[in-house]
Design a protein around this motif. Structure first.
Motif: not given
Length: 299
Positions: A16-22
């Protein structure tokens, strides 16, 4: 079990903390391919039936954001959320087909289903009840089991796909042998050209004398082409003899192979003669351009 739950919680938080993941969710099975397994169930409150006669349905375990991650619409009730944990009452969602087939005439949100969980080792545990809290829209998987969900199907292909796959080796063989044939034709053309070019170079003085004595350039071209054609025809005759012998040998070892395919052999011979004639044309034109006086001065 606690270690498994902790692992998935940490994994979900990190993804969830990965950029671009909603949205992030975990599920058993693969999206668009359906669940990995099915389970027999009983609707609580209905008359008991023989265990072997109980209906079965696909069973899938998911985390809270499953429907949002895949864009699944809940038509009635609610979805599974973060309040549904291992310590809270067990809840389940069913799709519209399930509700229509097994709960026609009643409110699905008031129903419970009983399922015997699969324990390690493949044994079945004591029945566990699940409260239905929502109904979601039907999600089509990659299968074609709408006629009979209990019938396993694998390797479904169209007739065109089956025929295409069965001819794959034949197509490869055709391309391979065609390539060999084209390579042989090119080598024959290069060989004829080399021989004729060498012959013309050796006869430069002869052509010069002929033209000095009044021979037309067209007659020199015709002479070279005639000699090249004679050589090509002689080679074709020898080749036809070899093809006939090979055909007889193949006829005795292969079913349905004739001694001589007149059309194929004739077309090949004609093609080789045309290639030979074109290969002779350049040396012939070169011979017609020989200057008589210059040729006579050469030793």
């Amino acid at each position: 079990v606690d270690q498994v739950r902790s692992y998935y919680r940490q994994m979900l938080n990190r993804v969830q903390g990965v950029p671009g993941i909603s949205k992030v969710a975990v599920m058993t099975g693969v999206p668009a391919r359906g669940p990995n397994f099915g389970m027999a169930f009983t609707i609580v409150g209905q008359p008991d039936v023989n265990p072997s006669d109980r209906p079965g349905a696909a069973f899938q375990m998911v985390t809270a954001d499953y429907k949002d991650a895949l864009g699944i619409h809940v038509t009635r009730g609610r979805s599974i959320d973060e309040h549904d944990t291992e310590t809270s009452p067990r809840v389940a969602l069913v799709n519209e087909n399930f509700a229509k087939r097994y709960m026609s005439g009643v409110d699905p949100l008031t129903q419970r289903i009983s399922v015997e969980p699969i324990l390690p080792g493949g044994t079945l545990g004591k029945p566990v009840e699940w409260q239905i809290v929502g109904v979601f829209q039907n999600v089509r998987g990659a299968g074609i089991n709408s006629v009979d969900p209990d019938l396993p199907l694998a390797g479904v292909k169209t007739i065109d796909e089956i025929v295409s796959e069965s001819l794959a080796i034949d197509r490869f063989s055709m391309v391979l042998f065609s390539s060999f044939g084209l390579l042989g034709l090119m080598l024959a053309a290069v060989g004829i050209y080399g021989v004729m070019a060498f012959g013309v170079a050796q006869r430069t003085q002869e052509f010069g004398v002929r033209m000095a004595l009044g021979a037309q350039r067209s007659r020199v071209v015709a002479l070279v082409l005639k000699e090249g054609t004679i050589v090509a025809v002689a080679g074709a005759v020898i080749g036809l003899g070899g093809a006939y012998l090979v055909g007889r040998a193949m006829q005795s070892t292969l079913y349905g192979v004739g001694t001589m395919d007149r059309f194929a052999v004739g077309a090949t011979a004609a093609l080789l003669l045309v290639v030979a004639w074109l290969a002779c044309l350049i040396p012939a034109l070169r011979a017609s351009r020989v200057e008589p006086m210059k040729a006579l001065r050469e030793e």
